[in-house]
Design an enzyme around this catalytic site. Structure first.
Site, short mmCIF file in Angstrom:
data_model
loop_
_atom_site.label_atom_id
_atom_site.label_comp_id
_atom_site.label_asym_id
_atom_site.label_seq_id
_atom_site.Cartn_x
_atom_site.Cartn_y
_atom_site.Cartn_z
N ALA A 299 3.38 -35.65 22.27
CA ALA A 299 2.48 -36.36 21.34
C ALA A 299 3.13 -36.70 20.00
O ALA A 299 2.83 -37.74 19.41
CB ALA A 299 1.23 -35.51 21.10
N ASN B 177 16.90 -41.51 23.64
CA ASN B 177 16.46 -41.13 22.29
C ASN B 177 17.46 -41.51 21.21
O ASN B 177 17.09 -41.63 20.04
CB ASN B 177 16.16 -39.62 22.21
CG ASN B 177 17.25 -38.77 22.78
OD1 ASN B 177 17.76 -39.01 23.87
ND2 ASN B 177 17.64 -37.74 22.04
N GLN C 49 10.58 -41.22 24.65
CA GLN C 49 10.92 -42.24 23.64
C GLN C 49 10.41 -43.62 24.01
O GLN C 49 10.69 -44.60 23.31
CB GLN C 49 12.44 -42.28 23.40
CG GLN C 49 13.01 -40.99 22.86
CD GLN C 49 12.61 -40.71 21.40
OE1 GLN C 49 12.04 -41.56 20.71
NE2 GLN C 49 12.90 -39.50 20.93
N CYS D 113 17.76 -32.07 17.93
CA CYS D 113 18.06 -30.76 18.54
C CYS D 113 19.54 -30.42 18.44
O CYS D 113 19.92 -29.27 18.56
CB CYS D 113 17.71 -30.74 20.01
SG CYS D 113 16.13 -31.39 20.37
N ALA E 170 7.48 -31.91 25.54
CA ALA E 170 8.25 -32.52 26.63
C ALA E 170 9.34 -31.59 27.15
O ALA E 170 9.72 -31.67 28.32
CB ALA E 170 8.87 -33.83 26.16
N THR E 171 9.84 -30.71 26.29
CA THR E 171 10.85 -29.75 26.75
C THR E 171 10.25 -28.92 27.88
O THR E 171 10.89 -28.68 28.92
CB THR E 171 11.29 -28.85 25.58
OG1 THR E 171 11.89 -29.69 24.59
CG2 THR E 171 12.28 -27.79 26.02
N THR F 28 -4.36 -20.79 27.10
CA THR F 28 -5.57 -21.33 26.46
C THR F 28 -5.31 -22.75 25.94
O THR F 28 -4.26 -23.01 25.34
CB THR F 28 -5.98 -20.41 25.29
OG1 THR F 28 -6.22 -19.12 25.83
CG2 THR F 28 -7.24 -20.91 24.59
N1 C6P Z 1 14.02 -35.67 20.83
C1 C6P Z 1 15.33 -36.36 18.89
O1 C6P Z 1 15.68 -36.26 17.71
P1 C6P Z 1 9.96 -31.97 22.36
O2 C6P Z 1 10.80 -31.48 21.25
O3 C6P Z 1 9.92 -30.97 23.45
O4 C6P Z 1 8.64 -32.45 21.93
O5 C6P Z 1 10.70 -33.27 22.94
C2 C6P Z 1 11.94 -33.12 23.56
C3 C6P Z 1 12.51 -34.46 23.95
C4 C6P Z 1 12.60 -34.77 25.28
N2 C6P Z 1 13.06 -35.95 25.70
C5 C6P Z 1 13.50 -36.89 24.83
C6 C6P Z 1 14.01 -38.19 25.33
C7 C6P Z 1 13.44 -36.62 23.45
O6 C6P Z 1 13.86 -37.55 22.60
C8 C6P Z 1 12.97 -35.38 23.00
C9 C6P Z 1 12.99 -35.04 21.53
C10 C6P Z 1 14.17 -35.54 19.40
O7 C6P Z 1 15.87 -37.16 19.65
C11 C6P Z 1 14.25 -34.12 18.95
S1 C6P Z 1 15.64 -33.31 19.66
#
Ligand code: C6P
Length: 396
Positions: free
Chosen positions: A202, A153, A181, A326, A71-72, A239
């Site tokens: 995922a 989150n 979330q 994070c 998602a980042t 890929t």
């Molecule tokens: N939040 C938390 O402890 P990634 O890491 O890229 O898969 O997801 C990022 C992300 C983006 N949006 C929201 C609302 C999220 O909660 C998160 C991931 C975790 O809250 C890890 S920092």
């Protein structure tokens, strides 16, 4: 006993998901873009997964879902893509977001701000959500995009995405929602909500790590973040992560089938835990039970530093967090607590507990016992807690 109450950071991969992924590591490991049999034998599973993904979020059609690495990446892609498409050449100059977005949105906004983009960070009320009036007042002729999360989150609070989308439609502004979330906890319906972009990951819904997605309504053009080969129709090069995509598809379908269970059983256990914590004097939870996703609690326990609490619980095998994973390496106070107006000493007492469909009653009973024990112990040695606490503003 080991009790995992940090499901907003990441979740266990459902064994049924892993089973579907397994053949794509050592047997069907071909590159789907190769012309030989090793490549083509991955196609049926990939196409099933794409089907599961677009049905899971009720997208307009299969081509509207693009697989990313997380998602980042999806959040970076939307914000930077809109910059290249609408802002760079001066047509627009403004993006609106909220002050409680995930760092992948906030840090990208701060980067765009550093290169001249006007960013509005909407404040939140005491429940941790934005006011629609503030959004309406912030939009102007030069606004290109509104980026507001579906569910927070840290607090689990749901944002009024349908209303936000209507305001954006009316004003002709694009709307992106970070639904990381929300998926697997509430129904996320892209068609009904009419969002233009929607991000997901995922590993937050019992799928594997390192794979996520971006929904782009009607496959509208959006400048790619990753240029390269013609993967994903040239929209996102690299890929394809076949096991990851297969796992994400399966996890999405399972998540959808468990939504009733989330609202009944996960919520029942969450509420049991929450009610037990609120019996401890001088505690408060951010947001109301019914306006939150069913698995999350963000609680402040006066006089108990979040990090001390985590350390103590960890000794007894209980995993929780003080907020977003994070941001866990700095000892700053919880930013969402600060955004809702909690005073600094309270913002340092945040404890986030997040359940999943794998959480059991026995685990919740064990957590209640140890939270009570830890609070007594930590308050007894606290230099800041007195049993006649000062009055905090807003009752916080
Ligand atoms: N939040 C938390 O402890 P990634 O890491 O890229 O898969 O997801 C990022 C992300 C983006 N949006 C929201 C609302 C999220 O909660 C998160 C991931 C975790 O809250 C890890 S920092």
């Amino acid at each position: 006993m080991r009790v995992y109450l940090d499901n907003n950071a990441t979740t266990i991969v459902d064994p049924k998901v892993k089973e579907k992924m397994d053949p794509f590591f050592c047997q069907m490991y071909g590159n789907p873009n190769s012309l030989h049999q090793f490549g083509s034998e991955t196609h049926p599973a990939l196409s099933r997964a794409m089907d599961q993904l677009y049905k899971g979020i009720n997208a307009q059609d299969e081509d509207d879902v693009i697989v990313t690495s997380c998602a980042t990446e999806s959040n970076n892609w939307v914000l930077k893509g809109v910059y290249f498409d609408l802002i760079k050449d001066g047509k627009k100059d403004h993006i609106i977001t909220s002050s409680v977005e995930h760092p992948s949105v906030l840090a990208t906004c701060r980067f765009l701000e550093s290169i001249g983009v006007r960013i509005t960070y909407l404040p939140v009320n005491s429940k941790g959500v934005i006011e629609i009036e503030d959004l309406k007042n912030a939009i102007d002729d030069k606004t290109a995009l509104v980026s507001i999360m579906w569910a927070n989150n840290e607090t689990g609070m749901l944002f009024p995405v349908k209303e936000i989308s209507e305001v954006c439609k009316e004003k002709g502004v694009l709307f992106h929602s970070d639904a990381v979330q929300a998926i697997g906890k509430v129904k996320v319906d892209a068609k009904d909500t009419e969002v233009d972009f929607l991000s997901f990951s995922a590993h937050k819904f019992h799928g594997p790590k390192g794979v996520g997605g971006l929904y782009i309504k009607n496959s509208e053009p959006l400048s790619p973040l990753l240029n390269g080969g013609e993967h994903m129709g040239g929209r996102r090069s690299g890929t394809l992560n076949v096991p990851g995509i297969v796992g994400m598809g399966e996890a999405m379908e399972l998540a959808d089938s468990y939504l009733d269970y989330e609202y009944k059983e996960v919520k029942r256990l969450r509420d049991k835990l929450e009610d037990a914590i609120l019996k401890i004097p001088d505690t408060f939870v951010v947001g109301t039970k019914d306006e939150r996703v069913p698995n999350t609690i963000l609680v402040s326990i006066k006089g108990v530093e979040g990090e001390g609490m985590l350390w103590d619980l960890n000794r007894y095998g209980i995993a929780a967090s003080t907020g977003s994973a994070c941001a866990s390496e700095d000892l700053e106070s919880n930013p969402v607590m600060e955004a809702i107006g909690a005073e600094a000493d309270l913002a340092h007492t945040a404890l986030r507990l997040s359940l999943s469909r794998f959480t059991t009653e026995e685990e919740i009973d064990y957590a209640i016992e140890h939270i009570n024990r830890a609070v007594k112990r930590l308050r007894a040695i606290s230099s800041t807690y007195s049993y006649a606490p000062k009055n905090h503003k807003n009752g916080l």
